[in-house]
Write a protein that holds these residues in place. Structure first.
Motif, PDB file in Angstrom:
ATOM      1  N   CYS A 100       7.627 -39.671 -14.535  1.00 54.27           N
ATOM      2  CA  CYS A 100       6.733 -40.375 -13.535  1.00 54.27           C
ATOM      3  C   CYS A 100       7.600 -40.244 -12.068  1.00 54.27           C
ATOM      4  CB  CYS A 100       7.239 -41.759 -13.765  1.00 54.27           C
ATOM      5  SG  CYS A 100       5.954 -42.824 -13.038  1.00 54.27           S
ATOM      6  N   HIS A 102       9.824 -39.556 -11.138  1.00 52.45           N
ATOM      7  CA  HIS A 102      11.266 -40.088  -9.886  1.00 52.45           C
ATOM      8  C   HIS A 102      11.917 -39.566  -9.751  1.00 52.45           C
ATOM      9  CE1 HIS A 102       9.758 -44.380 -12.448  1.00 52.45           C
ATOM     10  NE2 HIS A 102       9.387 -43.700 -12.033  1.00 52.45           N
ATOM     11  N   GLU A 136      11.543 -48.609 -14.778  1.00 53.10           N
ATOM     12  CA  GLU A 136      10.107 -48.008 -16.017  1.00 53.10           C
ATOM     13  C   GLU A 136      10.705 -49.219 -16.665  1.00 53.10           C
ATOM     14  OE1 GLU A 136       8.343 -46.202 -16.009  1.00 53.10           O
ATOM     15  OE2 GLU A 136       8.819 -44.244 -15.120  1.00 53.10           O
ATOM     16  N   HIS A 160       6.024 -44.279  -4.587  1.00 51.21           N
ATOM     17  CA  HIS A 160       5.425 -43.014  -6.005  1.00 51.21           C
ATOM     18  C   HIS A 160       4.760 -42.044  -5.461  1.00 51.21           C
ATOM     19  CE1 HIS A 160       5.846 -42.577  -9.888  1.00 51.21           C
ATOM     20  NE2 HIS A 160       6.098 -43.759  -9.891  1.00 51.21           N
TER      21      HIS A 160
HETATM   22 NI    NI Z   1       7.152 -44.250 -11.928  1.00 50.60          NI
END
Ligand code: NI
Length: 382
Positions: A100, A102, A136, A160
């Motif tokens: 994702c 991060h 998450e 994000h």
């Molecule tokens: Ni994320």
């Protein structure tokens, strides 16, 4: 501010990003990540504020002048995904991946801390840097609030990365950005029997099928067509063998939406349809409705303050049906959340896919967004 200032320490920040990407950790298990960030901040001489968090941490930089307190947030956890990229710095923890991105978020936040250490004179107020665990698996933002980690913070800024947008782009707007995320489970209780003697059963599979079909009408017949709402059944389970009608069946799934009033409508119809269909077949149901994350809704005035202070042109975002627990903070602390382009190629993999790739070149943009956005918030709140 000369844009080169945002990239001044970029080699060090890229190196950190690669380290984090190679050493991903699951939600609430980010012990090594927390240790690494702590070491880096200690080396830089940045103040770490003690908290009750098991993983994640809070750092602080005070400006040369007193003023408001602004929080900057990055999430630090990874996903149970087997990485399938050709990155030279791919995951060394089998089955865990920063799918994702991060790693990009926390590296950008570290780069921002490095910038503000060089430029404390620009800060009229106090900056609190939150490295948040467990985005998450959910619950990370709740932990942070319950443990009072952000007390005194007057506005919060986060972002994000977005692989659908090219590097160099920032997208945000006042109001909605990401969907509210709900989970539902429906358990149907009937009566099992021999497969050859259906008259002795109350067949839960027939009810399951009827409920699934009827759920498709919740959005199409009840929701304002101008609103975006998703109802997806994602798992079903009933029976084990070919010649027995089972006594129970279950189904579950997710609902995504931007308007809280739609949550009430979907919940009501989902429960009533399940109960009434089951009753029509003389069976019973249990329905569990679980709110996971609220929709992200940017504070109108603070968002304008951030946009006004950004030297990069801001795009209108494409709303995301994914959920993000930044929304949890916005219940208590007004906040601003953006998408920052991290790939943009036509075949770029999406969040959570094993092929997900975010480019290092995003990092100076992440730092610039955090720095200019934060300074915009300080100015506005003064
Ligand atoms: Ni994320």
């Amino acid at each position: 501010m000369d844009e080169k200032e945002y990239a001044k320490h970029i080699d060090e920040i890229v190196e950190l990003r690669h380290y984090f990407h190679q050493h991903p950790e699951l939600s609430n298990q980010e012990f090594n990540t927390t240790k690494k960030i702590t070491e880096v901040l200690n080396n830089w001489g940045v103040k770490i504020i003690p908290t009750k968090l098991d993983t994640g941490l809070l750092a602080e930089i005070k400006g040369t002048q007193p003023g408001p307190v602004v929080g900057l947030r990055a999430d630090i956890d990874a996903l149970p995904v087997y990485e399938n990229t050709k990155l030279v710095f791919k995951s060394q923890n089998a089955g865990i991946m920063h799918a994702c991105g991060h790693d990009l978020h926390m590296s950008s936040l570290l780069g921002t801390i490095r910038f503000f250490q060089d430029h404390q004179d620009l800060v009229n107020g106090t900056l609190r840097f939150l490295f948040q665990p467990a985005e998450e698996a959910g619950g990370g933002a709740d932990q942070v609030l319950q443990k009072d980690v952000l007390s005194g913070v007057q506005a919060l800024i986060g972002f994000h990365n977005n692989p659908n947008l090219p590097v160099g782009t920032i997208a945000l707007q006042p109001g909605p950005m990401m969907a509210g995320c709900y989970k539902f489970d429906i358990k149907i209780k009937g009566q099992g029997s021999h497969g050859a003697k259906p008259e002795k059963s109350k067949d839960p599979i027939v009810v399951l099928a009827a409920i699934i079909s009827s759920l498709q009408t919740i959005v199409s017949r009840n929701i304002d067509p101008q609103d975006a709402v998703v109802v997806s059944v994602t798992h079903v389970s009933a029976g084990k063998v070919w010649n027995v009608i089972p006594g129970e069946a279950t189904l579950g799934g997710t609902v995504r939406l931007f308007n809280l009033k739609d949550a009430a409508i979907v919940k009501k119809h989902l429960i009533e349809l399940a109960q009434r269909i089951a009753a029509a077949y003389e069976e019973k149901v249990e329905v569990i409705w679980d709110e996971r994350t609220l929709p992200i809704a940017n504070d109108v005035k603070l968002t304008q303050a951030v946009i006004n202070n950004l030297s990069i042109k801001v795009q209108k975002p494409v709303l995301s049906m994914a959920g993000e627990d930044f929304a949890t903070y916005q219940k208590q602390i007004p906040g601003v959340f953006a998408f920052i382009g991290s790939n943009g190629k036509s075949d770029a993999a999406d969040w959570h896919e094993p092929e997900f790739v975010g480019f290092d070149e995003m990092l100076p943009i992440g730092i610039q967004y955090f720095v200019e956005g934060t300074l915009g918030l300080l100015k506005y709140l003064k």
